[in-house]
Design a protein around this motif. Structure first.
Motif, PDB file in Angstrom:
ATOM      1  N   GLN A   1       0.704  -0.966  -0.231  1.00  0.00           N
ATOM      2  CA  GLN A   1       0.062  -0.475   0.187  1.00  0.00           C
ATOM      3  C   GLN A   1       0.689   1.632   0.070  1.00  0.00           C
ATOM      4  OE1 GLN A   1      -1.726  -1.115   3.788  1.00  0.00           O
ATOM      5  NE2 GLN A   1      -3.725  -1.619   2.071  1.00  0.00           N
ATOM      6  N   HIS A   2       0.632   1.443  -1.236  1.00  0.00           N
ATOM      7  CA  HIS A   2       2.247   2.789  -0.813  1.00  0.00           C
ATOM      8  C   HIS A   2       1.555   4.619  -1.083  1.00  0.00           C
ATOM      9  CE1 HIS A   2       3.593  -0.083  -3.443  1.00  0.00           C
ATOM     10  NE2 HIS A   2       3.114  -0.628  -4.722  1.00  0.00           N
ATOM     11  N   GLY A   3       1.534   4.301   0.668  1.00  0.00           N
ATOM     12  CA  GLY A   3       0.525   5.570   1.215  1.00  0.00           C
ATOM     13  C   GLY A   3       1.905   6.896   1.327  1.00  0.00           C
ATOM     14  N   GLY A   4       2.874   6.284   1.570  1.00  0.00           N
ATOM     15  CA  GLY A   4       3.700   7.537   2.107  1.00  0.00           C
ATOM     16  C   GLY A   4       4.962   7.827   1.278  1.00  0.00           C
ATOM     17  N   GLY A   5       5.322   8.804   1.733  1.00  0.00           N
ATOM     18  CA  GLY A   5       6.999   9.070   1.517  1.00  0.00           C
ATOM     19  C   GLY A   5       7.647   9.173  -0.016  1.00  0.00           C
ATOM     20  N   VAL A   6       9.080   7.994  -0.577  1.00  0.00           N
ATOM     21  CA  VAL A   6       9.247   8.002  -1.670  1.00  0.00           C
ATOM     22  C   VAL A   6       8.027   6.803  -2.319  1.00  0.00           C
ATOM     23  CG1 VAL A   6      10.516   5.718  -0.980  1.00  0.00           C
ATOM     24  CG2 VAL A   6      11.287   6.802  -2.972  1.00  0.00           C
ATOM     25  N   ALA A   7       6.952   5.758  -1.964  1.00  0.00           N
ATOM     26  CA  ALA A   7       5.845   5.248  -2.151  1.00  0.00           C
ATOM     27  C   ALA A   7       5.086   5.651  -2.806  1.00  0.00           C
ATOM     28  CB  ALA A   7       5.687   3.957  -1.100  1.00  0.00           C
ATOM     29  N   ALA A   8       4.673   7.003  -2.297  1.00  0.00           N
ATOM     30  CA  ALA A   8       3.564   7.431  -2.908  1.00  0.00           C
ATOM     31  C   ALA A   8       4.390   8.145  -3.990  1.00  0.00           C
ATOM     32  CB  ALA A   8       3.240   8.601  -1.427  1.00  0.00           C
ATOM     33  N   ALA A   9       5.487   9.165  -3.704  1.00  0.00           N
ATOM     34  CA  ALA A   9       6.559   9.622  -5.032  1.00  0.00           C
ATOM     35  C   ALA A   9       6.183   8.605  -6.448  1.00  0.00           C
ATOM     36  CB  ALA A   9       7.660  10.437  -4.445  1.00  0.00           C
ATOM     37  N   ILE A  10       6.963   7.617  -6.165  1.00  0.00           N
ATOM     38  CA  ILE A  10       6.283   6.631  -7.374  1.00  0.00           C
ATOM     39  C   ILE A  10       5.436   6.205  -7.994  1.00  0.00           C
ATOM     40  CG2 ILE A  10       6.955   3.970  -8.164  1.00  0.00           C
ATOM     41  CD1 ILE A  10       8.909   4.272  -5.600  1.00  0.00           C
ATOM     42  N   VAL A  11       4.200   6.570  -6.788  1.00  0.00           N
ATOM     43  CA  VAL A  11       2.868   5.769  -7.848  1.00  0.00           C
ATOM     44  C   VAL A  11       2.588   7.406  -8.487  1.00  0.00           C
ATOM     45  CG1 VAL A  11       2.652   3.527  -5.917  1.00  0.00           C
ATOM     46  CG2 VAL A  11       1.583   6.192  -5.353  1.00  0.00           C
ATOM     47  N   ARG A  12       2.337   8.600  -7.230  1.00  0.00           N
ATOM     48  CA  ARG A  12       1.960  10.009  -8.063  1.00  0.00           C
ATOM     49  C   ARG A  12       2.364   9.642  -9.241  1.00  0.00           C
ATOM     50  NH1 ARG A  12       4.539  13.540  -5.299  1.00  0.00           N
ATOM     51  NH2 ARG A  12       3.771  12.608  -2.927  1.00  0.00           N
ATOM     52  N   LYS A  13       4.007   9.609  -9.648  1.00  0.00           N
ATOM     53  CA  LYS A  13       4.583  10.245 -11.675  1.00  0.00           C
ATOM     54  C   LYS A  13       3.761   8.555 -11.563  1.00  0.00           C
ATOM     55  CE  LYS A  13       8.523  12.822 -10.780  1.00  0.00           C
ATOM     56  NZ  LYS A  13       9.629  13.221 -11.245  1.00  0.00           N
ATOM     57  N   GLY A  14       4.109   7.609 -11.228  1.00  0.00           N
ATOM     58  CA  GLY A  14       4.343   6.329 -11.961  1.00  0.00           C
ATOM     59  C   GLY A  14       2.923   6.147 -12.899  1.00  0.00           C
ATOM     60  N   GLY A  15       1.871   6.372 -11.969  1.00  0.00           N
ATOM     61  CA  GLY A  15       0.429   5.981 -12.106  1.00  0.00           C
ATOM     62  C   GLY A  15      -0.438   4.684 -11.704  1.00  0.00           C
ATOM     63  N   ARG A  16      -1.152   4.788 -12.286  1.00  0.00           N
ATOM     64  CA  ARG A  16      -1.966   3.133 -11.727  1.00  0.00           C
ATOM     65  C   ARG A  16      -1.753   2.371 -12.233  1.00  0.00           C
ATOM     66  NH1 ARG A  16      -7.882   4.351 -11.016  1.00  0.00           N
ATOM     67  NH2 ARG A  16      -7.503   1.964 -10.918  1.00  0.00           N
ATOM     68  N   GLN A  17      -0.752   2.550 -13.163  1.00  0.00           N
ATOM     69  CA  GLN A  17       0.033   0.465 -13.680  1.00  0.00           C
ATOM     70  C   GLN A  17       0.506  -0.181 -12.014  1.00  0.00           C
ATOM     71  OE1 GLN A  17       1.393   1.280 -17.224  1.00  0.00           O
ATOM     72  NE2 GLN A  17       2.214  -0.822 -17.071  1.00  0.00           N
ATOM     73  N   ILE A  18       1.469   0.698 -11.692  1.00  0.00           N
ATOM     74  CA  ILE A  18       1.334   0.652 -10.629  1.00  0.00           C
ATOM     75  C   ILE A  18       1.178  -0.017  -9.507  1.00  0.00           C
ATOM     76  CG2 ILE A  18       4.095   0.601  -8.683  1.00  0.00           C
ATOM     77  CD1 ILE A  18       5.091   2.962 -11.149  1.00  0.00           C
ATOM     78  N   GLU A  19      -0.067   0.701  -8.788  1.00  0.00           N
ATOM     79  CA  GLU A  19      -1.091   0.575  -7.811  1.00  0.00           C
ATOM     80  C   GLU A  19      -1.499  -0.887  -8.422  1.00  0.00           C
ATOM     81  OE1 GLU A  19      -1.914   4.023  -5.784  1.00  0.00           O
ATOM     82  OE2 GLU A  19      -2.176   4.205  -7.536  1.00  0.00           O
TER      83      GLU A  19
END
Ligand code: AR6
Length: 191
Positions: free
Chosen positions: A38-56
């Motif tokens: 669950q990519h909620g905060g920190g670097v994980a959140a930055a990754i899904v923010r820029k990487g898009g839905r596909q990663i989630e």
């Protein structure tokens, strides 16, 4: 983006760079994930923010393939990079720091780094970027993080996996002043 580098065993190069890891042009970046992806905060959140839905979406698929069974600390799994410049995101779970379990946390962080590097080698990648795993929300002291992460890259560079892989470009990529000062100090101490 000042970067320092050293050549380790088997021609593996270790770089220390100050940058946003989501901009890194490498085959894979490593995410400091949690057991449920669950990519909620920190670097994980930055990754899904820029990487898009596909990663989630791919992360959810990994969890449903495991029938919801959480990953173990130190495991590493991969998804695509979505819209990021990297091909893959390798999600690894670092330890949550506990003062009373110092040695256990250290060995789990070492395992998270090694599993990420081994997975990149298995995927036949030549370059990877890692953040300062566990040193943010998970509270692992930054000096210990630097020692353990450089140690793990050295251990990988001396291994048979490194010898038989094409992984030669290993970057530790750090976004903030405070964290990079600990890693610079450790880099200078070692090399
Ligand atoms: N590029 C490079 N480094 C970054 C970036 C970035 N864009 N953003 C943050 N960092 P953290 P953890 C640094 O908290 O401690 C999440 O909720 C940050 O300054 O991301 O392993 C996960 O889903 C710090 O030095 O990871 C987990 O639940 C380092 O990345 C949990 O946080 C790691 O901080 C994992 O916590």
């Amino acid at each position: 983006h000042v970067s320092v580098q050293r050549v380790l065993n088997n021609g593996v190069k270790i770089y220390l760079r100050r940058s946003d890891i989501t901009d890194e042009r490498v085959d894979a970046i490593v995410n400091a994930a949690n057991k449920r992806l669950q990519h909620g905060g920190g670097v994980a959140a930055a990754i899904v923010r820029k990487g898009g839905r596909q990663i989630e979406d791919e992360s959810r698929r990994i969890m449903s393939d495991r029938n919801g069974r959480p990953l173990d600390v130190g495991d590493a799994v991969h998804t695509s990079g979505g819209h990021l410049p990297c091909r893959f995101v390798i999600h690894t779970v670092g330890p949550i720091w506990k003062d009373r379990e110092r040695e256990r946390c250290i060995s789990l962080l070492r395992r998270a780094c090694l599993e990420s590097l081994r997975l990149a080698a298995q995927l036949e990648l030549s370059s990877i970027a890692l953040p300062a795993i566990s040193s943010g929300i998970f509270g692992l002291p930054k000096d210990i993080c630097a020692q353990v992460m450089f140690g793990a890259v050295e251990e990988f560079s001396s291994s048979r996996e490194a010898e038989f892989s094409i992984l030669r470009d290993v970057r530790i990529v750090i976004i903030d002043d405070e964290t990079i000062s600990f890693f610079r100090e450790e880099f200078v101490r070692r090399y």
